[in-house]
Motif scaffolding. Structure first.
Motif, short mmCIF file in Angstrom:
data_model
loop_
_atom_site.label_atom_id
_atom_site.label_comp_id
_atom_site.label_asym_id
_atom_site.label_seq_id
_atom_site.Cartn_x
_atom_site.Cartn_y
_atom_site.Cartn_z
N ASP A 254 -86.14 -24.20 25.18
CA ASP A 254 -85.39 -24.30 26.44
C ASP A 254 -85.98 -23.44 27.55
OD1 ASP A 254 -84.69 -21.73 25.63
OD2 ASP A 254 -82.54 -22.18 25.42
N GLY A 255 -87.04 -22.69 27.25
CA GLY A 255 -87.70 -21.86 28.26
C GLY A 255 -86.94 -20.60 28.64
N GLN A 256 -85.85 -20.31 27.94
CA GLN A 256 -85.04 -19.15 28.29
C GLN A 256 -85.69 -17.81 27.92
OE1 GLN A 256 -81.92 -18.73 29.80
NE2 GLN A 256 -82.28 -20.82 30.46
N PHE A 257 -86.56 -17.83 26.93
CA PHE A 257 -87.18 -16.59 26.48
C PHE A 257 -88.62 -16.85 26.08
CE2 PHE A 257 -88.70 -13.69 23.30
CZ PHE A 257 -88.49 -12.49 23.94
N GLY A 258 -89.45 -15.85 26.29
CA GLY A 258 -90.82 -15.95 25.84
C GLY A 258 -91.69 -14.81 26.32
N TYR A 259 -92.99 -15.02 26.16
CA TYR A 259 -93.99 -14.03 26.54
C TYR A 259 -95.10 -14.72 27.30
CZ TYR A 259 -91.86 -11.42 22.69
OH TYR A 259 -90.97 -10.79 21.86
N LEU A 260 -95.71 -13.98 28.21
CA LEU A 260 -96.93 -14.40 28.86
C LEU A 260 -98.00 -13.39 28.48
CD1 LEU A 260 -97.59 -15.77 32.31
CD2 LEU A 260 -98.79 -13.70 31.65
N VAL A 261 -99.11 -13.86 27.93
CA VAL A 261 -100.23 -13.01 27.54
C VAL A 261 -101.50 -13.65 28.07
CG1 VAL A 261 -101.57 -12.02 25.63
CG2 VAL A 261 -99.08 -12.22 25.44
N GLU A 262 -102.27 -12.88 28.85
CA GLU A 262 -103.54 -13.38 29.37
C GLU A 262 -104.57 -12.26 29.29
OE1 GLU A 262 -102.72 -14.52 33.40
OE2 GLU A 262 -101.82 -16.42 32.80
N PRO A 263 -105.79 -12.59 28.92
CA PRO A 263 -106.84 -11.57 28.92
C PRO A 263 -107.14 -11.14 30.35
CG PRO A 263 -107.76 -13.74 28.40
CD PRO A 263 -106.28 -13.90 28.50
N THR A 264 -107.63 -9.91 30.50
CA THR A 264 -108.05 -9.42 31.81
C THR A 264 -109.52 -9.03 31.74
OG1 THR A 264 -107.56 -7.09 31.39
CG2 THR A 264 -105.74 -8.47 32.20
N SER A 265 -110.05 -8.61 32.84
CA SER A 265 -111.45 -8.18 32.87
C SER A 265 -111.62 -6.76 32.32
CB SER A 265 -111.99 -8.25 34.30
OG SER A 265 -111.23 -7.42 35.15
N TYR A 266 -110.51 -6.08 32.04
CA TYR A 266 -110.55 -4.73 31.48
C TYR A 266 -110.56 -4.82 29.95
CZ TYR A 266 -109.17 -3.52 36.20
OH TYR A 266 -109.12 -3.41 37.55
N SER A 267 -111.51 -4.15 29.35
CA SER A 267 -111.68 -4.20 27.90
C SER A 267 -110.41 -3.77 27.17
CB SER A 267 -112.84 -3.30 27.49
OG SER A 267 -112.99 -3.31 26.09
N GLY A 268 -109.91 -4.63 26.28
CA GLY A 268 -108.76 -4.32 25.45
C GLY A 268 -107.42 -4.38 26.16
N MET A 269 -107.41 -4.83 27.41
CA MET A 269 -106.16 -4.88 28.17
C MET A 269 -105.81 -6.33 28.49
SD MET A 269 -106.54 -1.59 30.66
CE MET A 269 -104.79 -1.23 30.80
N TYR A 270 -104.50 -6.58 28.63
CA TYR A 270 -103.99 -7.93 28.83
C TYR A 270 -102.90 -7.93 29.89
CZ TYR A 270 -106.39 -8.46 24.45
OH TYR A 270 -107.37 -8.44 23.49
#
Length: 153
Positions: free
Chosen positions: A7-23
């Motif tokens: 239903d889209g009510q809950f979740g997570y957004l995770v995306e890689p960044t240009s910084y090593s080991g960070m998202y």
């Protein structure tokens, strides 16, 4: 990448960044993105979110009907406050995030902090997710994050 309940009510957004080991890491609560898009380390977040505390306090039974009353209980009872207030990731530093398992539901209550620390502003966002659905969304998120880490190693 977004991982949400059906239903889209809950979740997570995770995306890689240009910084090593960070998202980039944000919660989705009540269909709203919570947190900023600043890079974060996720090791402790994944551990914390994978082990939400179980709370069997009758004062939280009506949280679905009155999230503000539940939040008030969590903020005034020191033991519940310490147990349910999550320090998850840098991107959520300006948010109060309370999460716990109660009556077979993962409950997330979140609200933004004003510029003055400890002053809450804006709407109180709430998500109530059956534990099985919460586990599925969390497991998908963690698997994706693990895959990203393995690629960058």
């Amino acid at each position: 990448m977004r991982f949400t309940t059906d239903d889209g009510q809950f979740g997570y957004l995770v995306e890689p960044t240009s910084y090593s080991g960070m998202y980039r890491f944000q919660l989705i609560v009540a269909r709203e993105l919570v947190g900023d898009d600043e890079p974060s380390f996720l090791e402790s977040a994944m551990g914390t979110l994978g082990r939400l505390p179980t709370v069997e306090d009758a004062r939280l039974d009506s949280a679905r009907n009155d999230p503000a009353a539940a939040m008030a209980v969590l903020q005034t009872d020191d033991d519940l406050h310490d147990m349910t207030t999550l320090s998850v990731a840098e991107s959520l530093d300006r948010w109060l995030v309370c999460a716990y398992i109660h009556d077979k539901q993962a409950v997330f209550l979140v609200q933004a902090y004003a510029d003055e620390e400890d002053v809450l502003v804006g709407p109180l966002l709430a998500a109530f997710v059956p534990v099985a659905d919460y586990t599925a969304v969390f497991d998908e998120t963690q698997a994706y994050w693990s895959e990203l880490r393995a690629r960058s190693a």
